[in-house]
Design a protein around this motif. Structure first.
Motif, mmCIF file in Angstrom:
data_model
loop_
_atom_site.group_PDB
_atom_site.id
_atom_site.type_symbol
_atom_site.label_atom_id
_atom_site.label_comp_id
_atom_site.label_asym_id
_atom_site.label_seq_id
_atom_site.Cartn_x
_atom_site.Cartn_y
_atom_site.Cartn_z
ATOM 1 N N PHE A 82 0.866 -1.377 -0.138
ATOM 2 C CA PHE A 82 -0.037 -0.310 0.152
ATOM 3 C C PHE A 82 1.037 1.206 0.120
ATOM 4 N N ASN A 131 -2.238 -9.082 -0.718
ATOM 5 C CA ASN A 131 -3.736 -9.197 -1.943
ATOM 6 C C ASN A 131 -2.745 -9.816 -3.534
ATOM 7 N N VAL A 152 -9.451 -13.036 4.039
ATOM 8 C CA VAL A 152 -10.634 -12.096 3.384
ATOM 9 C C VAL A 152 -11.815 -12.052 2.730
ATOM 10 N N ASP A 181 -16.330 -7.137 7.001
ATOM 11 C CA ASP A 181 -16.597 -5.668 8.120
ATOM 12 C C ASP A 181 -17.320 -6.068 8.590
ATOM 13 N N HIS A 210 -17.740 -5.215 4.162
ATOM 14 C CA HIS A 210 -16.762 -5.571 2.805
ATOM 15 C C HIS A 210 -16.317 -6.995 3.246
ATOM 16 N N THR A 211 -15.993 -7.818 1.600
ATOM 17 C CA THR A 211 -15.026 -8.781 1.761
ATOM 18 C C THR A 211 -14.106 -8.645 0.982
ATOM 19 N N ASP A 223 -10.458 -7.915 -0.785
ATOM 20 C CA ASP A 223 -9.346 -7.849 -0.708
ATOM 21 C C ASP A 223 -8.706 -6.237 0.759
ATOM 22 N N ILE A 224 -7.703 -6.567 1.185
ATOM 23 C CA ILE A 224 -7.369 -5.476 2.254
ATOM 24 C C ILE A 224 -7.351 -4.053 2.189
ATOM 25 N N ARG A 225 -7.682 -3.943 2.101
ATOM 26 C CA ARG A 225 -8.043 -2.618 1.400
ATOM 27 C C ARG A 225 -7.088 -1.311 1.900
ATOM 28 N N TRP A 226 -6.053 -1.545 3.055
ATOM 29 C CA TRP A 226 -4.734 -0.740 2.787
ATOM 30 C C TRP A 226 -4.481 -1.744 4.346
ATOM 31 N N GLU A 256 -5.407 -3.423 8.889
ATOM 32 C CA GLU A 256 -6.548 -3.824 8.800
ATOM 33 C C GLU A 256 -6.727 -4.987 9.957
ATOM 34 N N ALA A 276 -11.781 -2.173 9.712
ATOM 35 C CA ALA A 276 -11.426 -1.218 8.913
ATOM 36 C C ALA A 276 -9.773 -0.683 9.488
#
Length: 166
Positions: free
Chosen positions: A69, A101, A113, A117, A121-122, A124-127, A130, A145
Motif C-alpha cells: 500500500f 493481496n 479476506v 467487516d 466489506h469482504t 482484498d485488504i483495503r489498506w 486492517e 477497517a
C-alpha cells in the motif's frame, strides 16, 4: 467461519525462523497488516497497549508487515524491527514481510479476506492496519477497517468477549 488451518500456515518471524502460529491455539489473537511509513502507523502505540493489557488473559497482537500500500513498508526486517521497538516500544510479535493481496497473497490471508467487516466489506485488504480478531477456537470473530483504532470501543468489546475463559 473457522480458520483453524491458520495455525498450520507456514510464515516466518520477522527476525528469522518460524512465527509458529500454532502457539496461538486457545488464545484470542488480533492479526494486523502493518507499515512503518503510513498515516495510520501511530496505531502501533495502541496495538502495543492492547497487547500488554490483555496478554495475561490469553490475548496477543500479531503484526504482519506489508509493502503493498503506497510502498509504506520498504524496510528490511532489521529496519522494521528497530523502528517498531525504538519508536513505539513494540513487544508483540511480527512476521516476515508478506503480500496480503493479489496473486502473491500469502496463505495466511487466503481465508481471512472472505470474512466481512462491520460494513459488509469482504475481499482484498483495503489498506495498512486492517484487523482480524481470531477467537480461541480458531473462528474469525470480527474484521475491522484500517481506520478502527486499537482502543476503539467496538474493537475493545470484541476482544474482551473473545478472551479465553479463565
Amino acid at each position: 467461519m473457522s480458520v483453524n488451518d491458520v495455525y498450520d500456515v507456514e510464515i516466518g518471524a520477522l527476525g528469522g525462523g518460524s512465527a509458529e502460529l500454532g502457539q496461538y491455539r486457545g488464545k484470542a489473537v488480533l492479526i494486523v497488516n502493518v507499515a512503518s511509513q503510513c498515516g495510520l502507523t501511530p496505531q502501533y502505540e495502541g496495538l502495543e497497549r492492547l497487547h500488554a493489557r490483555y496478554a495475561a488473559q490469553g490475548f496477543a497482537v500479531l503484526g504482519v508487515p506489508c509493502n503493498q500500500f503506497g510502498g509504506q513498508e520498504p524496510g528490511s526486517a532489521e529496519e522494521i524491527a528497530t523502528f517498531c521497538s525504538t519508536t513505539y516500544g513494540v513487544t508483540f510479535p511480527l512476521t516476515e514481510k508478506i503480500e496480503v493481496n493479489g496473486s502473491g497473497r500469502h496463505a495466511l490471508y487466503k481465508d481471512l479476506v472472505t470474512v466481512a467487516d462491520g460494513g459488509g466489506h469482504t475481499g482484498d485488504i483495503r489498506w495498512n492496519f486492517e484487523k482480524f480478531l481470531i477467537g480461541p477456537d480458531g473462528t474469525v470473530v470480527a474484521r475491522f477497517a484500517p481506520q478502527t483504532e486499537p482502543d476503539g470501543p467496538e474493537l475493545l468489546a470484541a476482544v474482551e468477549k473473545s478472551l479465553p475463559a479463565a
